[in-house]
Design a protein around this motif. Sequence first.
Motif: not given
Length: 177
Positions: A61-77
């Motif tokens: 769950l924690l790893i999924g949250i981190l991956i989601s955060y960085f994926a969202g950041y990359a897409n938003a950027y």
Amino acid sequence: MGFPIYIFALFAILIILVATVIVYFQVYKRHVNKALETADGKRTSMAPPYRVAIVMSIIVLLIGILISYFAGYANAYKEHQEEEDAWVMSHSDIQTFYAEVKEVGEKSLSVDGISLTDENYRGEFHYDVWGEVTIYRQDAVIPLTDLSEGDLVSITLLTDRTGHTNIFKIQLLVDEE
């Protein structure tokens, strides 16, 4: 657009979780069977499998949250960069050509491109002139009615990102005396 790499990463982490829990169940089962076969009383204790499954689920769950955060950041950027690029104009978005006025209407202008201009702007053109188009004589703003047949003008065209071209500015060319 290809399949996002972070989905592969999340899938790989889930596979590792399942494999770890399965291996731990097998090791725990073997440990319990060995403890039952030997009655000498000394054995090492192991964490129950449900606790391992809970801990591994929290880790995933924690790893999924981190991956989601960085994926969202990359897409938003990436989308932010695309939006900024949409507002950057290139030299081909602004074109100026020289023409002779053929006819002036109430809200329209017909011109004939002169031979000094690019081949694309030679010939007759008809433009609708609305309030946002500024017409200049030297540095002074003038109304469309001040233009007359035979006047030489420079017309600056602006092409937007959709490919639609509009008049940006008309400059009346006058001889300085």
